[in-house]
Design a protein around this motif. Structure first.
Motif, PDB file in Angstrom:
ATOM      1  N   LYS A  31       1.331  -1.399  -0.287  1.00  0.00           N
ATOM      2  CA  LYS A  31      -0.093  -0.199  -0.212  1.00  0.00           C
ATOM      3  C   LYS A  31       0.801   1.103   0.131  1.00  0.00           C
ATOM      4  O   LYS A  31       0.679   2.520  -0.796  1.00  0.00           O
ATOM      5  N   GLU A  32       1.898   1.783   0.783  1.00  0.00           N
ATOM      6  CA  GLU A  32       2.865   2.352   0.376  1.00  0.00           C
ATOM      7  C   GLU A  32       3.871   2.923  -0.554  1.00  0.00           C
ATOM      8  O   GLU A  32       2.962   3.857  -0.901  1.00  0.00           O
ATOM      9  N   GLU A  33       3.658   1.649  -1.073  1.00  0.00           N
ATOM     10  CA  GLU A  33       3.972   1.733  -2.809  1.00  0.00           C
ATOM     11  C   GLU A  33       3.335   1.916  -3.821  1.00  0.00           C
ATOM     12  O   GLU A  33       3.693   2.450  -4.054  1.00  0.00           O
ATOM     13  N   GLU A  34       1.828   1.730  -3.375  1.00  0.00           N
ATOM     14  CA  GLU A  34       0.620   2.419  -4.234  1.00  0.00           C
ATOM     15  C   GLU A  34       1.127   3.581  -4.208  1.00  0.00           C
ATOM     16  O   GLU A  34       0.963   4.974  -4.860  1.00  0.00           O
ATOM     17  N   GLN A  35       0.874   4.408  -2.900  1.00  0.00           N
ATOM     18  CA  GLN A  35       0.562   5.672  -2.619  1.00  0.00           C
ATOM     19  C   GLN A  35       2.053   6.210  -3.040  1.00  0.00           C
ATOM     20  O   GLN A  35       1.475   7.439  -3.858  1.00  0.00           O
ATOM     21  N   TYR A  36       3.241   5.685  -3.205  1.00  0.00           N
ATOM     22  CA  TYR A  36       4.536   6.371  -3.697  1.00  0.00           C
ATOM     23  C   TYR A  36       4.225   6.937  -5.214  1.00  0.00           C
ATOM     24  O   TYR A  36       4.965   8.207  -5.533  1.00  0.00           O
ATOM     25  N   GLN A  37       3.916   5.159  -5.139  1.00  0.00           N
ATOM     26  CA  GLN A  37       3.323   5.942  -6.916  1.00  0.00           C
ATOM     27  C   GLN A  37       2.725   6.533  -7.667  1.00  0.00           C
ATOM     28  O   GLN A  37       2.513   7.321  -8.005  1.00  0.00           O
TER      29      GLN A  37
ATOM     30  N   LEU B 101       2.197   9.447  -5.753  1.00  0.00           N
ATOM     31  CA  LEU B 101       2.603  10.568  -5.845  1.00  0.00           C
ATOM     32  C   LEU B 101       4.037  11.138  -7.414  1.00  0.00           C
ATOM     33  O   LEU B 101       4.230  11.600  -7.404  1.00  0.00           O
ATOM     34  N   ILE B 102       4.522   9.885  -7.717  1.00  0.00           N
ATOM     35  CA  ILE B 102       4.933   9.685  -8.614  1.00  0.00           C
ATOM     36  C   ILE B 102       4.424  10.375  -9.624  1.00  0.00           C
ATOM     37  O   ILE B 102       4.498  11.429 -10.350  1.00  0.00           O
ATOM     38  N   GLU B 103       2.988  10.005  -9.788  1.00  0.00           N
ATOM     39  CA  GLU B 103       2.492  10.893 -11.200  1.00  0.00           C
ATOM     40  C   GLU B 103       2.177  11.910 -10.751  1.00  0.00           C
ATOM     41  O   GLU B 103       2.164  12.976 -12.443  1.00  0.00           O
ATOM     42  N   LEU B 104       1.573  12.179 -10.191  1.00  0.00           N
ATOM     43  CA  LEU B 104       1.344  13.732  -9.117  1.00  0.00           C
ATOM     44  C   LEU B 104       3.041  14.386  -9.576  1.00  0.00           C
ATOM     45  O   LEU B 104       2.528  15.655 -10.175  1.00  0.00           O
ATOM     46  N   GLY B 105       3.602  14.259  -9.467  1.00  0.00           N
ATOM     47  CA  GLY B 105       5.371  14.790  -9.437  1.00  0.00           C
ATOM     48  C   GLY B 105       4.989  14.880 -11.211  1.00  0.00           C
ATOM     49  O   GLY B 105       5.241  16.238 -11.992  1.00  0.00           O
ATOM     50  N   LYS B 106       4.509  14.527 -11.798  1.00  0.00           N
ATOM     51  CA  LYS B 106       4.350  14.311 -13.133  1.00  0.00           C
ATOM     52  C   LYS B 106       3.697  15.599 -14.078  1.00  0.00           C
ATOM     53  O   LYS B 106       3.927  15.813 -14.635  1.00  0.00           O
ATOM     54  N   LYS B 107       2.469  15.362 -13.119  1.00  0.00           N
ATOM     55  CA  LYS B 107       1.715  16.311 -13.570  1.00  0.00           C
ATOM     56  C   LYS B 107       2.156  17.606 -13.227  1.00  0.00           C
ATOM     57  O   LYS B 107       1.165  18.554 -13.581  1.00  0.00           O
TER      58      LYS B 107
ATOM     59  N   GLU C 184      -4.396  22.442  -7.133  1.00  0.00           N
ATOM     60  CA  GLU C 184      -5.120  21.248  -6.656  1.00  0.00           C
ATOM     61  C   GLU C 184      -4.605  19.877  -6.644  1.00  0.00           C
ATOM     62  O   GLU C 184      -4.684  18.937  -5.540  1.00  0.00           O
ATOM     63  N   ILE C 185      -2.599  20.249  -7.468  1.00  0.00           N
ATOM     64  CA  ILE C 185      -2.077  19.353  -7.129  1.00  0.00           C
ATOM     65  C   ILE C 185      -1.761  18.911  -6.008  1.00  0.00           C
ATOM     66  O   ILE C 185      -1.278  17.742  -5.008  1.00  0.00           O
ATOM     67  N   THR C 186      -1.261  20.096  -4.998  1.00  0.00           N
ATOM     68  CA  THR C 186      -0.236  20.246  -4.037  1.00  0.00           C
ATOM     69  C   THR C 186      -1.316  19.264  -3.163  1.00  0.00           C
ATOM     70  O   THR C 186      -0.896  18.982  -1.516  1.00  0.00           O
TER      71      THR C 186
END
Length: 170
Positions: free
Chosen positions: A14-20, A22-28, A43-45
């Motif tokens: 579940k932690e890995e999913e949450q970090y993934q 965050l990665i997608e949000l970082g790309k956006k 909104e992203i923040t």
């Protein structure tokens, strides 16, 4: 112990999913910073804050599970880490392998997230520098240069040129 191991692997997944996420949000966020879309950045923040809160809850749960596992194994709860748990599981190769795989995926995800965060930090710093440059330019455009007019005491009068920069009177 088996149910604790399942709980630990579940929490790590579940932690890995949450970090993934965050990665997608970082790309956006990178795209949004480039476009200078402040509303979407806000909104992203906000979404990132929610994910960070979820990660904090998962970290607490992971710590609880590790402490429970340490108690079952007769170890000091404060000293048990995932790496140490892997070494404790030498007699259970299936669980050991699962835990090692989850740990490696989580570490890889962390490295990827770190790289994206560094790129976004550079972009944000450049955007701030650009805003500062624009503000300095606007300030300087509003300030007119002084004339070289002197009074009878040979002191500069400090008269400013007009907004056009030329004296049209003759």
């Amino acid at each position: 112990m088996a149910s604790l191991m399942e709980d630990l692997i579940d929490v790590l997944n579940k932690e890995e999913e949450q970090y993934q996420g965050l990665i997608e949000l970082g790309k956006k966020k990178r795209e949004v910073v480039i476009r200078a879309d402040i509303k979407t950045l806000d909104e992203i923040t906000a979404t990132e804050q929610e994910v960070a809160s979820n990660l904090q809850n998962l970290a607490k749960k992971r710590t609880r599970v590790l402490n429970d596992m340490a108690t079952v194994l007769g170890r000091n709860p404060g000293e048990v880490t995932i790496t140490k748990m892997i070494s404790y599981l030498e007699e259970q190769p299936v669980e050991q392998k699962q835990l090692m795989e989850v740990k490696e995926r989580l570490l890889q995800t962390g490295k990827e997230m770190e790289a994206i965060n560094e790129q976004n930090e550079i972009l944000l710093n450049q955007a701030l520098e650009m805003v500062e440059f624009d503000l300095t330019l606007l300030k300087s455009m509003r300030q007119a240069p002084e004339t070289a007019n002197y009074n009878k005491n040979a002191c500069n009068t400090g008269d400013l040129l007009g907004s056009s920069g030329f004296d049209a009177k003759q």
